[in-house]
Design a protein around this motif. Structure first.
Motif, PDB file in Angstrom:
ATOM      1  N   CYS A  29      -8.015 -75.223   1.028  1.00 43.47           N
ATOM      2  CA  CYS A  29      -6.961 -74.524   1.214  1.00 43.47           C
ATOM      3  C   CYS A  29      -5.999 -74.356   0.171  1.00 43.47           C
ATOM      4  O   CYS A  29      -5.940 -75.185  -0.801  1.00 43.47           O
ATOM      5  CB  CYS A  29      -6.055 -75.594   2.274  1.00 43.47           C
ATOM      6  N   LEU A  31      -2.819 -74.249  -0.118  1.00 47.61           N
ATOM      7  CA  LEU A  31      -1.465 -75.010   0.063  1.00 47.61           C
ATOM      8  C   LEU A  31      -1.785 -76.591  -0.076  1.00 47.61           C
ATOM      9  O   LEU A  31      -2.681 -77.006  -0.096  1.00 47.61           O
ATOM     10  CB  LEU A  31      -0.760 -74.449   1.039  1.00 47.61           C
ATOM     11  N   GLN A  32      -0.599 -76.935  -0.012  1.00 45.72           N
ATOM     12  CA  GLN A  32      -0.595 -78.610  -0.189  1.00 45.72           C
ATOM     13  C   GLN A  32       0.500 -78.977   0.496  1.00 45.72           C
ATOM     14  O   GLN A  32       1.110 -80.275   0.185  1.00 45.72           O
ATOM     15  CB  GLN A  32      -0.127 -78.994  -1.907  1.00 45.72           C
ATOM     16  N   CYS A  33       0.660 -78.856   1.780  1.00 48.23           N
ATOM     17  CA  CYS A  33       1.546 -79.396   2.726  1.00 48.23           C
ATOM     18  C   CYS A  33       1.696 -80.809   2.984  1.00 48.23           C
ATOM     19  O   CYS A  33       0.367 -81.458   2.985  1.00 48.23           O
ATOM     20  CB  CYS A  33       1.677 -78.994   4.075  1.00 48.23           C
ATOM     21  N   TYR A  35       2.525 -82.518   4.991  1.00 52.44           N
ATOM     22  CA  TYR A  35       2.219 -83.136   6.353  1.00 52.44           C
ATOM     23  C   TYR A  35       1.001 -82.854   7.016  1.00 52.44           C
ATOM     24  O   TYR A  35       0.625 -82.720   8.129  1.00 52.44           O
ATOM     25  CB  TYR A  35       3.202 -82.691   7.345  1.00 52.44           C
ATOM     26  N   CYS A  36       0.208 -82.249   6.011  1.00 46.10           N
ATOM     27  CA  CYS A  36      -1.197 -81.976   6.619  1.00 46.10           C
ATOM     28  C   CYS A  36      -1.858 -82.859   7.452  1.00 46.10           C
ATOM     29  O   CYS A  36      -1.991 -83.925   7.056  1.00 46.10           O
ATOM     30  CB  CYS A  36      -2.217 -81.347   5.277  1.00 46.10           C
ATOM     31  N   ASN A  38      -5.110 -82.817   8.068  1.00 42.26           N
ATOM     32  CA  ASN A  38      -6.482 -83.061   7.536  1.00 42.26           C
ATOM     33  C   ASN A  38      -6.707 -84.728   6.868  1.00 42.26           C
ATOM     34  O   ASN A  38      -5.513 -85.196   6.385  1.00 42.26           O
ATOM     35  CB  ASN A  38      -6.823 -82.226   6.155  1.00 42.26           C
ATOM     36  N   GLY A  73      -8.367 -75.028  10.015  1.00 43.91           N
ATOM     37  CA  GLY A  73      -8.979 -75.841   8.610  1.00 43.91           C
ATOM     38  C   GLY A  73      -8.109 -76.980   8.557  1.00 43.91           C
ATOM     39  O   GLY A  73      -7.514 -77.469   9.076  1.00 43.91           O
ATOM     40  N   GLY A  74      -7.971 -77.093   7.021  1.00 42.20           N
ATOM     41  CA  GLY A  74      -7.991 -76.069   5.871  1.00 42.20           C
ATOM     42  C   GLY A  74      -7.340 -74.638   6.131  1.00 42.20           C
ATOM     43  O   GLY A  74      -6.984 -74.425   7.176  1.00 42.20           O
ATOM     44  N   SER A 101      -2.149 -70.191   7.103  1.00 41.81           N
ATOM     45  CA  SER A 101      -1.152 -70.266   6.442  1.00 41.81           C
ATOM     46  C   SER A 101      -0.540 -68.647   6.064  1.00 41.81           C
ATOM     47  O   SER A 101       0.497 -68.683   5.342  1.00 41.81           O
ATOM     48  CB  SER A 101      -1.345 -70.731   5.380  1.00 41.81           C
ATOM     49  N   ARG A 373      -0.726 -82.670  -0.455  1.00 41.93           N
ATOM     50  CA  ARG A 373      -2.077 -82.597   0.065  1.00 41.93           C
ATOM     51  C   ARG A 373      -2.710 -81.877  -1.011  1.00 41.93           C
ATOM     52  O   ARG A 373      -2.827 -80.617  -0.944  1.00 41.93           O
ATOM     53  CB  ARG A 373      -2.208 -82.042   1.205  1.00 41.93           C
TER      54      ARG A 373
END
Ligand code: SF4
Ligand code: SF4
Lengths: 384, 87
Positions: A29, A31-33, A35-36, A38, A73-74, A101, A373
């Motif tokens: 992915c 992005l780096q949220c 709160y992910c 994964n 995903g991801g 996203s 993340r």
């Protein structure tokens, strides 16, 4: 948004078919949220399933009765074979949902997916303004791209479903968020307060809203909802409040192994997307059929029924309603997955929830203090 | 009776053998329909008026008597549920 009335019968007494299949195509992915959902150690994941393997999973799932299919995903868009998988899924008769996203999406792809038979694209946002959105996502150009893609989705005739993950840094934006959705012409808006698994659990102190924040947000949403109703608007608001402020747990996944089947990028089959963190061995679609995984594997049968329950759930007259809550939450907060979900005020561990609420009243951590993340941070969590 | 209902965009109506029922599928959701709801929604295609639908169903179920009220009522509910629209 899930609605089911009486359950259809499956191939074993007391076990219905998996009506919902979630295909986590990849953990990759852009992005780096923070709160992910994964797993923390996602960077260690072995080889992703191939196109042929996914196709087999889709066929087997459909044969067993799965009707809803989520590609997530991801970021599922990084899979080059996505159009092929969509076409296969649609042809099998699934209702296909793409959960993205929006990064990596183009108008051409939006239309190509439509032609392949995709039913719905959900675009997730981090906030209603570019600064906050991009800070949370860990990307400088995410917001404009998301806006453009939300418009393209609408243009192509899909139902527009926008998803906002809500936490203490954007919960004051409810009105702005909803009005942005209204301007975009959304059909459904999901305001989903963070659930504390995966990266969100790691970052809980920096994400969890205080009760005062939550109550204000709820009031804002209700007022807005009334206004939409008065205007005859068909836009639907779904506000998912955090269970940390409840006295009874949620009926997690509608019961373990009752409706939902998740297949992770490496083929691990799970009763929910965070179950991977439990100390239970889960089967892999590379070695077993989905049918034997669902009906016969020890992993999927582990928490079916209620004979596994310790007290206070065992003798509780509400166990048929909430199944003792969430196993992952019990494990994360008490160290034992069999325990009652500590959200429940009858749980002897409920004090851990009370402590988290108290911490939320005094939290001061800024966004920059969260653990984002990404693969570097993920490697730090690898305990292997 | 002269209005023409259609499914809301993003909604799909289909028969599910595993559930032995008609279902309505929509973004991340599914409603399992009972026989009569299934029979009505099956005829909703954006071309037939409510009167057309009533006529078809009365032909299919000759013993049921007049179905106009039941069908109108169900369609009204389906509209409130945001399953269908009357453009
Ligand atoms: S939550 Fe954010 S980081 Fe995690 S997969 Fe989704 S977009 Fe990527
Ligand atoms: S004690 Fe267990 S079964 Fe009873 S309400 Fe609490 S979590 Fe649910």
């Amino acid at each position: 948004m899930n609605r089911h009335d009486t359950m259809p019968a499956g191939d074993r007494p007391g076990i219905g078919p998996p009506l919902w299949l979630l295909a986590e195509l990849t953990y990759r992915c852009p992005l780096q949220c923070p709160y992910c959902s994964n797993p923390l150690d996602f960077a260690q994941t072995q080889q992703e399933l191939t196109t042929e393997e996914w196709t087999r999973v889709l066929r087997q799932g459909r044969e067993m009765g799965a009707a809803q299919l989520g590609f997530s995903g991801g970021e599922p868009l990084v899979r080059q074979d996505l159009p092929e998988l969509i076409a296969e899924a649609r042809q099998l008769g699934y209702y296909t949902n793409l959960i993205t996203s929006g990064l990596g999406l183009t108008e051409a792809k939006v239309n190509a997916f439509r032609d392949a038979g995709l039913d719905h694209i959900q675009v997730s946002f981090q906030a209603s303004d570019p600064e906050l959105n991009n800070a949370v996502a860990g990307s400088r150009k995410a917001f404009d791209q998301k806006l453009a893609m939300a418009r393209a989705v609408k243009e192509a005739g899909y139902p527009m479903v926008l998803n906002f993950v809500i936490h203490r840094h954007n919960i004051h934006q409810m009105n702005d968020i909803i009005s942005l959705c209204e301007r975009l012409g959304a059909d459904y808006v999901e305001l989903a307060t963070c659930q504390y698994y995966g990266w969100a659990f790691e970052n809980r102190e920096g994400l969890m809203p205080s009760r005062a924040q939550l109550e204000k947000a709820e009031a804002d949403v209700n007022t807005y909802r009334q206004r939409l109703a008065d205007d005859g608007s068909a836009m639907r608001l779904i506000f998912v409040t955090p269970d940390y402020y409840e006295e009874r747990p949620k009926a997690c996944m509608n019961g373990w192994g009752s409706l939902f089947l998740t297949v992770a990028p490496d083929g691990t089959a799970l009763p929910c997307h965070s179950a991977r963190l439990l100390p239970i061995e889960f089967p892999n679609v590379r070695n077993s059929s989905l049918h034997s995984i669902w009906y016969d594997s020890p992993g999927f049968n582990h928490y079916r029924g209620d004979s596994w329950m310790p007290e206070p759930c065992r003798s509780c007259d509400e166990k048929g309603k909430d199944f003792g809550g969430c196993r992952c939450q019990a494990y994360l907060l008490t160290g034992h997955a069999d325990n009652a979900d500590p959200v429940c005020s009858k749980s002897p561990h409920h004090d851990r929830i009370l402590a988290a609420r108290k911490a939320a009243d005094h939290a001061t951590a800024g966004l920059e203090e969260l653990t984002y993340r990404n693969a570097n941070n993920s490697r730090l969590f690898f305990r292997g | 009776m002269e209005r023409t209902p259609r499914l809301r965009p993003g909604f799909r109506f289909q028969w599910e053998p595993a559930q032995k029922a008609h279902v309505l599928l929509y973004p991340e959701g599914m409603v399992r329909l009972n026989d009569s709801a299934g029979a009505v929604l099956k005829e909703v295609n954006g071309q037939r008026t409510v009167a057309d639908i009533v006529a078809i169903l009365e032909q299919q179920f000759p013993d049921a008597g007049s179905l106009a009220d039941d069908v109108s009522e169900f369609l009204k509910e389906a509209e409130q549920q945001h399953w269908i629209l009357f453009p």
